[in-house]
Design a protein around this motif. Structure first.
Motif, PDB file in Angstrom:
ATOM      1  N   ALA A 125       8.863  12.074   4.834  1.00 39.25           N
ATOM      2  CA  ALA A 125       9.781  13.131   4.188  1.00 39.25           C
ATOM      3  C   ALA A 125      10.104  14.281   5.145  1.00 39.25           C
ATOM      4  CB  ALA A 125       9.457  13.516   2.721  1.00 39.25           C
ATOM      5  N   ALA A 126       8.740  14.702   5.817  1.00 44.44           N
ATOM      6  CA  ALA A 126       8.963  15.883   6.778  1.00 44.44           C
ATOM      7  C   ALA A 126       9.640  15.223   7.990  1.00 44.44           C
ATOM      8  CB  ALA A 126       7.501  16.316   7.047  1.00 44.44           C
ATOM      9  N   VAL A 127       9.320  14.349   8.570  1.00 38.89           N
ATOM     10  CA  VAL A 127      10.077  13.781   9.778  1.00 38.89           C
ATOM     11  C   VAL A 127      11.336  13.597   9.439  1.00 38.89           C
ATOM     12  CG1 VAL A 127       9.945  11.698  11.105  1.00 38.89           C
ATOM     13  CG2 VAL A 127       7.759  12.474  10.446  1.00 38.89           C
ATOM     14  N   ASN A 128      11.643  13.100   8.390  1.00 36.71           N
ATOM     15  CA  ASN A 128      13.297  12.807   8.337  1.00 36.71           C
ATOM     16  C   ASN A 128      13.844  14.176   8.130  1.00 36.71           C
ATOM     17  OD1 ASN A 128      13.121  10.254   7.932  1.00 36.71           O
ATOM     18  ND2 ASN A 128      12.716  10.092   6.008  1.00 36.71           N
ATOM     19  N   VAL A 172      10.005  14.944  17.238  1.00 36.50           N
ATOM     20  CA  VAL A 172      10.624  13.765  16.119  1.00 36.50           C
ATOM     21  C   VAL A 172      11.958  13.427  16.827  1.00 36.50           C
ATOM     22  CG1 VAL A 172      11.673  13.863  13.870  1.00 36.50           C
ATOM     23  CG2 VAL A 172       9.384  15.070  14.239  1.00 36.50           C
ATOM     24  N   LEU A 173      12.818  14.190  17.545  1.00 36.86           N
ATOM     25  CA  LEU A 173      13.951  13.493  17.696  1.00 36.86           C
ATOM     26  C   LEU A 173      13.698  12.680  18.959  1.00 36.86           C
ATOM     27  CD1 LEU A 173      17.439  15.206  18.023  1.00 36.86           C
ATOM     28  CD2 LEU A 173      16.654  14.200  20.155  1.00 36.86           C
ATOM     29  N   VAL A 174      12.739  13.068  19.949  1.00 36.04           N
ATOM     30  CA  VAL A 174      12.809  11.894  20.954  1.00 36.04           C
ATOM     31  C   VAL A 174      12.046  10.642  20.675  1.00 36.04           C
ATOM     32  CG1 VAL A 174      11.275  11.558  23.193  1.00 36.04           C
ATOM     33  CG2 VAL A 174      12.514  13.911  22.792  1.00 36.04           C
ATOM     34  N   LEU A 175      11.025  10.889  19.838  1.00 39.18           N
ATOM     35  CA  LEU A 175      10.440   9.493  19.311  1.00 39.18           C
ATOM     36  C   LEU A 175      11.141   8.734  18.475  1.00 39.18           C
ATOM     37  CD1 LEU A 175       6.847  10.873  18.362  1.00 39.18           C
ATOM     38  CD2 LEU A 175       7.203   9.671  20.201  1.00 39.18           C
ATOM     39  N   VAL A 182       6.437   7.587  13.523  1.00 42.34           N
ATOM     40  CA  VAL A 182       6.467   9.067  13.948  1.00 42.34           C
ATOM     41  C   VAL A 182       5.641  10.051  13.239  1.00 42.34           C
ATOM     42  CG1 VAL A 182       8.001  11.118  14.342  1.00 42.34           C
ATOM     43  CG2 VAL A 182       8.623   8.907  14.903  1.00 42.34           C
ATOM     44  N   ALA A 183       5.565   9.844  11.724  1.00 37.84           N
ATOM     45  CA  ALA A 183       4.868  10.660  10.964  1.00 37.84           C
ATOM     46  C   ALA A 183       3.317  10.519  11.169  1.00 37.84           C
ATOM     47  CB  ALA A 183       5.115  10.278   9.344  1.00 37.84           C
ATOM     48  N   GLU A 184       3.007   9.271  11.222  1.00 34.47           N
ATOM     49  CA  GLU A 184       1.589   9.110  11.704  1.00 34.47           C
ATOM     50  C   GLU A 184       1.035   9.493  12.999  1.00 34.47           C
ATOM     51  OE1 GLU A 184      -1.674   5.098  12.281  1.00 34.47           O
ATOM     52  OE2 GLU A 184       0.666   4.823  11.944  1.00 34.47           O
ATOM     53  N   ALA A 185       1.999   9.507  13.982  1.00 35.03           N
ATOM     54  CA  ALA A 185       1.696  10.299  15.378  1.00 35.03           C
ATOM     55  C   ALA A 185       1.581  11.469  15.194  1.00 35.03           C
ATOM     56  CB  ALA A 185       2.768   9.775  16.337  1.00 35.03           C
ATOM     57  N   ILE A 186       2.318  12.242  14.328  1.00 36.73           N
ATOM     58  CA  ILE A 186       2.375  13.789  14.565  1.00 36.73           C
ATOM     59  C   ILE A 186       1.652  14.237  13.246  1.00 36.73           C
ATOM     60  CG2 ILE A 186       4.391  13.829  15.987  1.00 36.73           C
ATOM     61  CD1 ILE A 186       5.699  15.057  13.535  1.00 36.73           C
ATOM     62  N   GLY A 187       1.103  13.603  12.479  1.00 44.62           N
ATOM     63  CA  GLY A 187       0.254  14.111  11.413  1.00 44.62           C
ATOM     64  C   GLY A 187       1.268  14.759  10.295  1.00 44.62           C
ATOM     65  N   GLN A 236      13.280   5.000  19.789  1.00 45.05           N
ATOM     66  CA  GLN A 236      13.271   4.443  18.518  1.00 45.05           C
ATOM     67  C   GLN A 236      12.329   3.896  17.745  1.00 45.05           C
ATOM     68  OE1 GLN A 236      16.803   3.088  18.180  1.00 45.05           O
ATOM     69  NE2 GLN A 236      16.951   4.871  19.644  1.00 45.05           N
ATOM     70  N   TRP A 237      11.383   4.826  17.434  1.00 43.13           N
ATOM     71  CA  TRP A 237      10.318   4.766  16.481  1.00 43.13           C
ATOM     72  C   TRP A 237      10.668   4.797  15.230  1.00 43.13           C
ATOM     73  CZ3 TRP A 237       4.753   7.113  17.948  1.00 43.13           C
ATOM     74  CH2 TRP A 237       4.641   6.656  19.396  1.00 43.13           C
ATOM     75  N   LYS A 238      10.088   4.137  14.407  1.00 47.21           N
ATOM     76  CA  LYS A 238      10.452   4.226  12.787  1.00 47.21           C
ATOM     77  C   LYS A 238       9.893   5.418  12.426  1.00 47.21           C
ATOM     78  CE  LYS A 238      10.065  -0.837  12.186  1.00 47.21           C
ATOM     79  NZ  LYS A 238       9.234  -1.857  11.522  1.00 47.21           N
ATOM     80  N   ALA A 239      10.574   6.188  11.298  1.00 47.47           N
ATOM     81  CA  ALA A 239      10.174   7.339  10.689  1.00 47.47           C
ATOM     82  C   ALA A 239       8.585   7.631  10.573  1.00 47.47           C
ATOM     83  CB  ALA A 239      10.947   7.561   9.623  1.00 47.47           C
ATOM     84  N   ALA A 240       7.933   6.293   9.893  1.00 47.55           N
ATOM     85  CA  ALA A 240       6.691   6.115   9.436  1.00 47.55           C
ATOM     86  C   ALA A 240       5.851   6.229  10.599  1.00 47.55           C
ATOM     87  CB  ALA A 240       6.399   4.848   8.729  1.00 47.55           C
TER      88      ALA A 240
END
Length: 324
Positions: free
Chosen positions: A172-175, A149-152, A163-168, A157-161
Protein backbone atom coordinates in the motif's frame (compact mmCIF):
# COMPACT_ATOMS: atom_id res chain seq x y z
CA UNK A 1 38.47 -29.90 -2.18
CA UNK A 2 37.95 -28.24 1.20
CA UNK A 3 34.67 -26.55 2.08
CA UNK A 4 36.44 -23.17 2.16
CA UNK A 5 37.94 -23.66 -1.30
CA UNK A 6 34.54 -24.79 -2.61
CA UNK A 7 32.85 -21.67 -1.18
CA UNK A 8 35.50 -19.38 -2.64
CA UNK A 9 35.10 -21.01 -6.04
CA UNK A 10 31.35 -20.43 -5.95
CA UNK A 11 31.83 -16.83 -4.81
CA UNK A 12 34.26 -16.16 -7.66
CA UNK A 13 31.83 -17.70 -10.15
CA UNK A 14 28.98 -15.64 -8.73
CA UNK A 15 30.92 -12.38 -8.92
CA UNK A 16 32.06 -13.12 -12.46
CA UNK A 17 28.43 -13.71 -13.45
CA UNK A 18 27.30 -10.57 -11.62
CA UNK A 19 29.69 -8.33 -13.58
CA UNK A 20 27.44 -8.53 -16.65
CA UNK A 21 24.96 -6.27 -14.83
CA UNK A 22 27.47 -3.51 -14.01
CA UNK A 23 26.46 -1.20 -16.86
CA UNK A 24 22.72 -1.33 -16.15
CA UNK A 25 23.34 -0.93 -12.43
CA UNK A 26 25.39 2.17 -13.24
CA UNK A 27 22.42 3.59 -15.18
CA UNK A 28 20.12 2.71 -12.27
CA UNK A 29 22.30 4.50 -9.71
CA UNK A 30 22.62 7.45 -12.11
CA UNK A 31 18.83 7.79 -12.33
CA UNK A 32 18.66 7.76 -8.55
CA UNK A 33 21.46 10.28 -7.95
CA UNK A 34 21.82 12.36 -11.13
CA UNK A 35 25.60 11.97 -10.88
CA UNK A 36 27.70 9.55 -12.89
CA UNK A 37 30.55 9.97 -10.39
CA UNK A 38 28.31 9.07 -7.45
CA UNK A 39 26.80 6.23 -9.48
CA UNK A 40 30.22 4.67 -10.08
CA UNK A 41 30.98 4.74 -6.36
CA UNK A 42 27.57 3.30 -5.51
CA UNK A 43 27.95 0.44 -7.98
CA UNK A 44 31.29 -0.40 -6.38
CA UNK A 45 29.59 -0.35 -2.98
CA UNK A 46 26.80 -2.55 -4.34
CA UNK A 47 29.25 -5.23 -5.46
CA UNK A 48 31.12 -5.02 -2.18
CA UNK A 49 27.89 -5.52 -0.23
CA UNK A 50 26.90 -8.36 -2.56
CA UNK A 51 30.24 -10.08 -2.05
CA UNK A 52 30.02 -9.74 1.74
CA UNK A 53 26.46 -11.09 1.87
CA UNK A 54 26.80 -13.73 -0.85
CA UNK A 55 26.47 -16.56 1.69
CA UNK A 56 23.01 -15.24 2.58
CA UNK A 57 21.86 -15.27 -1.04
CA UNK A 58 19.38 -18.14 -1.17
CA UNK A 59 18.47 -17.98 -4.83
CA UNK A 60 14.82 -16.96 -4.18
CA UNK A 61 15.23 -14.27 -6.84
CA UNK A 62 17.57 -13.89 -9.80
CA UNK A 63 21.06 -12.51 -9.25
CA UNK A 64 20.04 -9.45 -11.27
CA UNK A 65 17.02 -8.72 -9.04
CA UNK A 66 19.13 -9.25 -5.92
CA UNK A 67 21.78 -6.80 -7.16
CA UNK A 68 19.14 -4.19 -8.01
CA UNK A 69 17.71 -4.53 -4.51
CA UNK A 70 21.15 -3.94 -2.99
CA UNK A 71 21.89 -1.05 -5.36
CA UNK A 72 18.57 0.64 -4.61
CA UNK A 73 19.11 0.52 -0.87
CA UNK A 74 22.71 1.63 -1.26
CA UNK A 75 21.44 4.68 -3.16
CA UNK A 76 18.72 5.40 -0.59
CA UNK A 77 21.30 5.37 2.20
CA UNK A 78 23.66 7.61 0.23
CA UNK A 79 20.89 10.12 -0.57
CA UNK A 80 19.90 10.70 3.06
CA UNK A 81 20.28 14.40 3.76
CA UNK A 82 21.65 15.19 0.31
CA UNK A 83 20.38 18.01 -1.89
CA UNK A 84 18.85 17.17 -5.25
CA UNK A 85 20.83 17.72 -8.44
CA UNK A 86 19.03 20.29 -10.65
CA UNK A 87 19.62 21.93 -13.98
CA UNK A 88 19.37 25.75 -14.08
CA UNK A 89 15.79 25.50 -15.39
CA UNK A 90 14.93 23.54 -12.25
CA UNK A 91 15.87 26.33 -9.84
CA UNK A 92 12.55 28.11 -10.37
CA UNK A 93 13.94 31.40 -11.71
CA UNK A 94 12.62 33.01 -14.94
CA UNK A 95 14.71 33.00 -18.12
CA UNK A 96 17.74 35.30 -18.03
CA UNK A 97 18.86 38.29 -20.08
CA UNK A 98 21.66 37.10 -22.38
CA UNK A 99 23.67 40.33 -22.04
CA UNK A 100 23.69 40.26 -18.23
CA UNK A 101 26.65 38.85 -16.34
CA UNK A 102 26.62 35.07 -16.03
CA UNK A 103 27.00 33.70 -12.51
CA UNK A 104 28.62 30.36 -11.71
CA UNK A 105 27.10 28.57 -8.70
CA UNK A 106 29.82 26.09 -7.85
CA UNK A 107 28.15 25.22 -4.54
CA UNK A 108 25.14 23.70 -6.33
CA UNK A 109 25.45 19.92 -6.92
CA UNK A 110 24.43 20.09 -10.58
CA UNK A 111 22.98 17.24 -12.60
CA UNK A 112 25.69 15.50 -14.63
CA UNK A 113 25.57 14.00 -18.14
CA UNK A 114 25.70 10.23 -18.63
CA UNK A 115 28.08 8.67 -21.19
CA UNK A 116 26.49 6.18 -23.56
CA UNK A 117 28.02 2.74 -23.98
CA UNK A 118 29.69 2.87 -27.40
CA UNK A 119 30.58 -0.82 -27.13
CA UNK A 120 26.95 -1.90 -26.88
CA UNK A 121 24.56 0.12 -29.10
CA UNK A 122 21.61 -2.07 -28.06
CA UNK A 123 22.10 -0.97 -24.45
CA UNK A 124 21.88 2.67 -25.55
CA UNK A 125 18.60 2.13 -27.38
CA UNK A 126 17.12 -0.01 -24.62
CA UNK A 127 17.75 2.56 -21.89
CA UNK A 128 17.50 5.75 -23.94
CA UNK A 129 14.27 7.18 -22.51
CA UNK A 130 15.16 6.21 -18.94
CA UNK A 131 18.46 8.13 -18.97
CA UNK A 132 17.22 11.05 -21.06
CA UNK A 133 18.31 14.30 -19.42
CA UNK A 134 14.80 15.72 -19.04
CA UNK A 135 13.59 12.51 -17.35
CA UNK A 136 16.54 12.28 -14.94
CA UNK A 137 16.21 15.99 -14.15
CA UNK A 138 12.52 15.45 -13.36
CA UNK A 139 13.38 12.51 -11.10
CA UNK A 140 15.46 14.87 -8.98
CA UNK A 141 12.27 16.66 -7.91
CA UNK A 142 11.06 13.47 -6.21
CA UNK A 143 12.04 12.23 -2.78
CA UNK A 144 14.60 9.39 -2.88
CA UNK A 145 11.96 6.79 -1.99
CA UNK A 146 9.59 8.13 -4.64
CA UNK A 147 12.45 7.94 -7.14
CA UNK A 148 13.19 4.36 -6.18
CA UNK A 149 9.57 3.27 -6.45
CA UNK A 150 8.97 5.01 -9.78
CA UNK A 151 12.16 3.65 -11.37
CA UNK A 152 11.59 0.11 -10.12
CA UNK A 153 7.93 0.10 -11.19
CA UNK A 154 8.00 2.17 -14.39
CA UNK A 155 11.49 1.57 -15.79
CA UNK A 156 12.28 -1.95 -14.56
CA UNK A 157 8.63 -3.08 -14.54
CA UNK A 158 8.78 -4.67 -11.10
CA UNK A 159 5.55 -5.65 -9.37
CA UNK A 160 4.43 -3.56 -6.40
CA UNK A 161 5.04 -6.48 -4.03
CA UNK A 162 8.62 -6.86 -5.31
CA UNK A 163 9.29 -3.17 -4.79
CA UNK A 164 7.79 -3.33 -1.31
CA UNK A 165 10.10 -6.17 -0.36
CA UNK A 166 13.10 -4.38 -1.86
CA UNK A 167 12.70 -1.12 0.07
CA UNK A 168 11.12 -2.53 3.23
CA UNK A 169 7.65 -1.04 2.84
CA UNK A 170 4.09 -2.29 2.49
CA UNK A 171 2.49 -2.72 -0.91
CA UNK A 172 0.00 0.00 0.00
CA UNK A 173 2.86 2.38 0.82
CA UNK A 174 4.52 1.59 -2.51
CA UNK A 175 1.31 2.31 -4.43
CA UNK A 176 0.90 5.60 -2.56
CA UNK A 177 4.52 6.62 -3.27
CA UNK A 178 4.06 5.75 -6.94
CA UNK A 179 0.86 7.78 -7.22
CA UNK A 180 2.52 10.86 -5.73
CA UNK A 181 5.63 10.38 -7.85
CA UNK A 182 3.60 10.14 -11.06
CA UNK A 183 1.66 13.30 -10.20
CA UNK A 184 4.84 15.24 -9.51
CA UNK A 185 6.54 13.90 -12.62
CA UNK A 186 3.56 14.99 -14.73
CA UNK A 187 4.06 18.51 -13.39
CA UNK A 188 7.82 18.81 -13.99
CA UNK A 189 8.78 16.05 -16.43
CA UNK A 190 8.88 15.86 -20.22
CA UNK A 191 5.53 15.75 -21.99
CA UNK A 192 4.40 12.49 -23.55
CA UNK A 193 4.05 14.45 -26.80
CA UNK A 194 7.69 15.54 -26.58
CA UNK A 195 9.24 12.83 -28.76
CA UNK A 196 12.96 13.07 -29.41
CA UNK A 197 14.53 12.13 -32.72
CA UNK A 198 17.00 9.23 -32.19
CA UNK A 199 20.64 10.40 -32.31
CA UNK A 200 21.54 7.93 -35.06
CA UNK A 201 18.73 9.16 -37.35
CA UNK A 202 19.66 11.17 -40.49
CA UNK A 203 17.71 14.18 -39.17
CA UNK A 204 19.62 14.27 -35.88
CA UNK A 205 22.96 13.64 -37.55
CA UNK A 206 22.34 16.45 -40.05
CA UNK A 207 21.34 18.94 -37.34
CA UNK A 208 24.34 18.00 -35.18
CA UNK A 209 26.70 18.40 -38.16
CA UNK A 210 25.27 21.84 -38.95
CA UNK A 211 25.40 22.81 -35.26
CA UNK A 212 29.08 21.82 -35.08
CA UNK A 213 29.87 23.63 -38.35
CA UNK A 214 28.30 26.87 -37.05
CA UNK A 215 30.51 26.88 -33.96
CA UNK A 216 33.70 25.78 -35.70
CA UNK A 217 33.33 28.44 -38.40
CA UNK A 218 32.24 30.99 -35.79
CA UNK A 219 29.09 31.63 -37.81
CA UNK A 220 26.95 31.92 -34.69
CA UNK A 221 24.06 33.50 -36.60
CA UNK A 222 23.59 30.15 -38.37
CA UNK A 223 22.33 28.71 -35.08
CA UNK A 224 19.08 30.66 -35.45
CA UNK A 225 18.11 28.33 -38.28
CA UNK A 226 18.65 25.22 -36.16
CA UNK A 227 16.69 26.05 -33.00
CA UNK A 228 12.92 25.89 -32.60
CA UNK A 229 11.11 29.10 -31.62
CA UNK A 230 10.89 28.16 -27.92
CA UNK A 231 14.25 26.37 -27.66
CA UNK A 232 16.00 26.46 -24.27
CA UNK A 233 19.71 26.81 -23.55
CA UNK A 234 21.36 26.27 -20.16
CA UNK A 235 24.95 25.69 -19.07
CA UNK A 236 25.64 24.59 -15.49
CA UNK A 237 27.42 25.67 -13.31
CA UNK A 238 26.03 29.02 -14.52
CA UNK A 239 22.57 29.45 -13.03
CA UNK A 240 20.86 31.28 -15.90
CA UNK A 241 18.83 29.79 -18.71
CA UNK A 242 17.71 31.29 -22.01
CA UNK A 243 14.73 30.83 -24.32
CA UNK A 244 14.50 31.39 -28.06
CA UNK A 245 17.10 31.23 -30.85
CA UNK A 246 17.85 34.97 -30.89
CA UNK A 247 18.45 35.05 -27.13
CA UNK A 248 20.72 31.98 -27.40
CA UNK A 249 22.74 33.52 -30.24
CA UNK A 250 23.09 36.82 -28.35
CA UNK A 251 24.29 34.90 -25.29
CA UNK A 252 26.93 33.12 -27.37
CA UNK A 253 28.13 36.35 -28.97
CA UNK A 254 28.27 38.12 -25.59
CA UNK A 255 29.90 35.49 -23.39
CA UNK A 256 31.63 32.86 -25.53
CA UNK A 257 35.43 33.20 -25.14
CA UNK A 258 36.03 32.26 -28.80
CA UNK A 259 37.04 35.12 -31.07
CA UNK A 260 36.94 33.62 -34.54
CA UNK A 261 36.89 30.54 -36.78
CA UNK A 262 39.00 27.65 -35.53
CA UNK A 263 38.88 28.66 -31.86
CA UNK A 264 36.26 25.98 -31.18
CA UNK A 265 36.38 22.38 -32.35
CA UNK A 266 33.66 19.81 -31.65
CA UNK A 267 33.63 16.03 -31.86
CA UNK A 268 30.20 14.43 -32.39
CA UNK A 269 29.22 11.91 -29.72
CA UNK A 270 26.18 10.87 -27.68
CA UNK A 271 25.17 11.34 -24.04
CA UNK A 272 22.01 10.30 -22.21
CA UNK A 273 20.87 8.61 -25.41
CA UNK A 274 20.91 11.99 -27.18
CA UNK A 275 23.16 13.60 -29.82
CA UNK A 276 26.00 15.57 -28.28
CA UNK A 277 29.07 17.55 -29.20
CA UNK A 278 32.30 17.56 -27.20
CA UNK A 279 33.61 21.12 -27.52
CA UNK A 280 37.31 21.93 -27.28
CA UNK A 281 38.37 25.59 -26.92
CA UNK A 282 41.72 26.87 -28.15
CA UNK A 283 44.04 27.96 -25.34
CA UNK A 284 45.42 31.31 -26.60
CA UNK A 285 48.72 30.76 -24.77
CA UNK A 286 49.50 27.28 -26.08
CA UNK A 287 47.35 27.04 -29.20
CA UNK A 288 46.09 23.66 -27.97
CA UNK A 289 42.36 22.92 -27.99
CA UNK A 290 41.32 21.83 -24.48
CA UNK A 291 38.03 20.34 -23.15
CA UNK A 292 35.53 23.13 -22.59
CA UNK A 293 31.90 21.98 -22.74
CA UNK A 294 29.77 18.95 -23.56
CA UNK A 295 26.65 20.04 -25.46
CA UNK A 296 23.76 17.59 -25.08
CA UNK A 297 20.98 18.26 -27.60
CA UNK A 298 17.26 17.53 -27.61
CA UNK A 299 16.32 17.15 -31.26
CA UNK A 300 12.62 17.25 -32.14
CA UNK A 301 10.79 17.04 -35.45
CA UNK A 302 11.23 20.80 -36.06
CA UNK A 303 14.81 21.28 -34.93
CA UNK A 304 16.87 21.59 -31.75
CA UNK A 305 14.56 22.16 -28.80
CA UNK A 306 17.02 22.18 -25.88
CA UNK A 307 20.76 22.31 -25.27
CA UNK A 308 22.50 21.69 -21.97
CA UNK A 309 26.13 22.80 -22.27
CA UNK A 310 27.92 21.10 -19.37
CA UNK A 311 31.26 22.46 -18.22
CA UNK A 312 33.96 19.89 -19.03
CA UNK A 313 37.48 19.40 -17.73
CA UNK A 314 37.87 15.97 -19.34
CA UNK A 315 36.17 13.78 -21.94
CA UNK A 316 37.72 10.57 -20.64
CA UNK A 317 34.36 8.92 -19.94
CA UNK A 318 33.40 9.49 -23.58
CA UNK A 319 36.62 7.88 -24.81
CA UNK A 320 37.76 11.19 -26.32
CA UNK A 321 41.22 12.78 -26.22
CA UNK A 322 42.17 15.23 -23.47
CA UNK A 323 43.27 17.79 -26.08
CA UNK A 324 43.34 18.37 -29.82
Amino acid sequence: MTVLAHDLEHEDAFLADAQQYRRELLAHCYRMTGSVHDAEDLVQETYLRAWKSYKNFQGKSSVRTWLYRIATNTCLTALEGRRRRPLPTGLGAPSSDPVDDIVAREEVPWLEPFPDDATDPSAIVGSRESVRLAFVAALQHLSPRQRAVLVLREVLQWKAAEVAEAIGASTAAVNSLLQRARAQLDAVGPSEDDVLVPPESPEAQDLLARYIAAFESYDIDKLVELFTADAVWEMPPFDGWYRGPHEIVLLSKTHCPAEGPGDMRLIPTTANGQPAGAMYMRNPETGVHEPFQLHVLDVGADGITHVVAFHATSFEKWGLPDHL
